[in-house]
Scaffold this motif. Sequence first.
Motif, mmCIF file in Angstrom:
data_model
loop_
_atom_site.group_PDB
_atom_site.id
_atom_site.type_symbol
_atom_site.label_atom_id
_atom_site.label_comp_id
_atom_site.label_asym_id
_atom_site.label_seq_id
_atom_site.Cartn_x
_atom_site.Cartn_y
_atom_site.Cartn_z
ATOM 1 N N GLN A 143 30.033 45.136 45.204
ATOM 2 C CA GLN A 143 30.571 43.830 45.560
ATOM 3 C C GLN A 143 31.334 43.962 46.857
ATOM 4 O O GLN A 143 31.857 45.022 47.180
ATOM 5 C CB GLN A 143 31.531 43.335 44.478
ATOM 6 C CG GLN A 143 30.821 42.743 43.294
ATOM 7 C CD GLN A 143 31.817 42.232 42.286
ATOM 8 O OE1 GLN A 143 32.866 42.827 42.085
ATOM 9 N NE2 GLN A 143 31.493 41.119 41.657
ATOM 10 N N ARG A 144 31.377 42.861 47.580
ATOM 11 C CA ARG A 144 32.067 42.877 48.857
ATOM 12 C C ARG A 144 33.341 42.053 48.734
ATOM 13 O O ARG A 144 33.317 40.957 48.184
ATOM 14 C CB ARG A 144 31.157 42.287 49.919
ATOM 15 C CG ARG A 144 31.616 42.609 51.287
ATOM 16 C CD ARG A 144 30.481 42.586 52.258
ATOM 17 N NE ARG A 144 29.652 43.784 52.165
ATOM 18 C CZ ARG A 144 28.603 43.994 52.922
ATOM 19 N NH1 ARG A 144 28.249 43.107 53.797
ATOM 20 N NH2 ARG A 144 27.900 45.118 52.797
ATOM 21 N N VAL A 145 34.439 42.605 49.250
ATOM 22 C CA VAL A 145 35.711 41.875 49.232
ATOM 23 C C VAL A 145 35.717 40.881 50.378
ATOM 24 O O VAL A 145 35.276 41.187 51.486
ATOM 25 C CB VAL A 145 36.889 42.863 49.383
ATOM 26 C CG1 VAL A 145 38.169 42.135 49.719
ATOM 27 C CG2 VAL A 145 37.056 43.673 48.111
ATOM 28 N N ARG A 179 35.677 38.374 45.422
ATOM 29 C CA ARG A 179 34.557 39.323 45.532
ATOM 30 C C ARG A 179 33.247 38.575 45.579
ATOM 31 O O ARG A 179 33.033 37.627 44.840
ATOM 32 C CB ARG A 179 34.589 40.298 44.362
ATOM 33 C CG ARG A 179 35.753 41.260 44.497
ATOM 34 C CD ARG A 179 35.749 42.343 43.442
ATOM 35 N NE ARG A 179 36.696 43.391 43.816
ATOM 36 C CZ ARG A 179 38.012 43.264 43.689
ATOM 37 N NH1 ARG A 179 38.535 42.178 43.171
ATOM 38 N NH2 ARG A 179 38.813 44.238 44.079
#
Lengths: 142, 346
Positions: free
Chosen positions: A17-19, A33
């Motif tokens: 997941q990307r913040v 996220r």
Amino acid sequence: MREEEVPQDASFYRGHQRVCYALNKDNRYVVARSAGWEVERVATAQALLELEAEVEQTRRRVLAGERSPLAYHLATHQMTPKLFAQHAGVASWRVRRHLKPAVFARLSPRLLERYARCLALDVAQLARVPERASHVFLEDEA
Amino acid sequence: MSPFLHLHAAHCESGVTAALLRHAGLELSEPLAFGLGSGLFFCFPPFVRVMGMPLVSFRSYPGTVFQLACRRLGVQTEQRKYASEARGIEELDQLLARGVAVGVQTNMFWLSYFPREFRSQFNGHNLIALARRGDVYELSDPMLKEPVELDADLLRRSRFSKGLLAPRGALYFPLRIPAKVDLGAAVVAAVRDNARKMLAPFPIIGVRGIRRLARHVRAWARREDEKRQRLLLGHVVRMQEEVGTGGAGFRFMYAAFLQAAGELLGHAPYLEASERMTAAGDAWRAGFAGTAARIMKGHPRPGEDVESAAELLLDCARREEELFRFLLANTPRTASVPVAHALASR
């Protein structure tokens, strides 16, 4: 971007997941996220398919005897002859010459060994290319 | 020393900076670390090509976020680069054996824990080395949810990779946190510095760099074939989103920083600037990137084409120019504020 607008689209993240930063209901920035964003996926897929096409073209040229296998391995490592020359500690004009099959065939075992090490291959792998087309960068269609 | 707390962050370098400072006893959020390092930027230089694509950067030069944030906070740091691989490996291992968490500059291609699609020959990726066990390093990479392990040979390749931004084994970590940190003064200095950089009278950086990109996008519409236009637009979108920016090429992270700064100093103009930064970020994302994606997919909305994407870039440039001028005109008069609560973990 609002917290509820943070995209959760299909992507190449593979469970990563990307913040990102987004505003919550009280207009305060919070950490959110994202599982992926379609816009980004399109851009990535397009760029990687272009790279795949270049690799495939190089592979065909190697099999046709127009280029040495080194050209194929540089393409899969996303290296230009100049960048590879810096890694191998060899003048870049020499690396460019070694992209010719006839010159590559005469390379000393020592130099082949060094080239293979730079690309994290063994000498046998360095000297050949896959018989059949396959994706190098795109592991599967996301 | 307390155990290291992994931080899952939006961007590698601001994440590493925040995590290292927290470990050293100075609690900072990632946006604060990013803002204090004046990380927001734009750069579109001529001639520089990366894999056949023009270089477009939304960030400052790798390494500067950590350096500037630490300098402004009065944190002493240690930074090393190596001519010799063996020496660089030995010194990292010695530091890890002493229990130091070390920031490391790496090349992404060899970091096998990332999906293959994101591993490119990019030398500016930052992560934290925590320990070495035999032939394996334990790493805290801010792009991941959890710490990971990596083969020692792959980390060696990654640290001593060549080319643009070659890391030369670069290591860095905070040495000493001062007893008193004037966070307010640091924030004010950082905002002013960042505004000046974005408004610099150079045609390739900051707001003028964005305008230059817009001109080039327009020229692509005339000069390049459709396929190349799509690849070029996609390249800009990738630099804006894919490389770990927290959304909209760091604009949302900077808006979060301005919000935190405004609350810390009780300075309303920072809060207003934060809202305007959010609007600029939305223009980058929903406006430019959204339009670019529809063009790439081959079904743009009526009136959307490469030219209109260039117009949207000009809109981003205008918003950012106004907002940074506003920030320069509204610098708080007294910067000093009590910062006891910023040092919660001491």
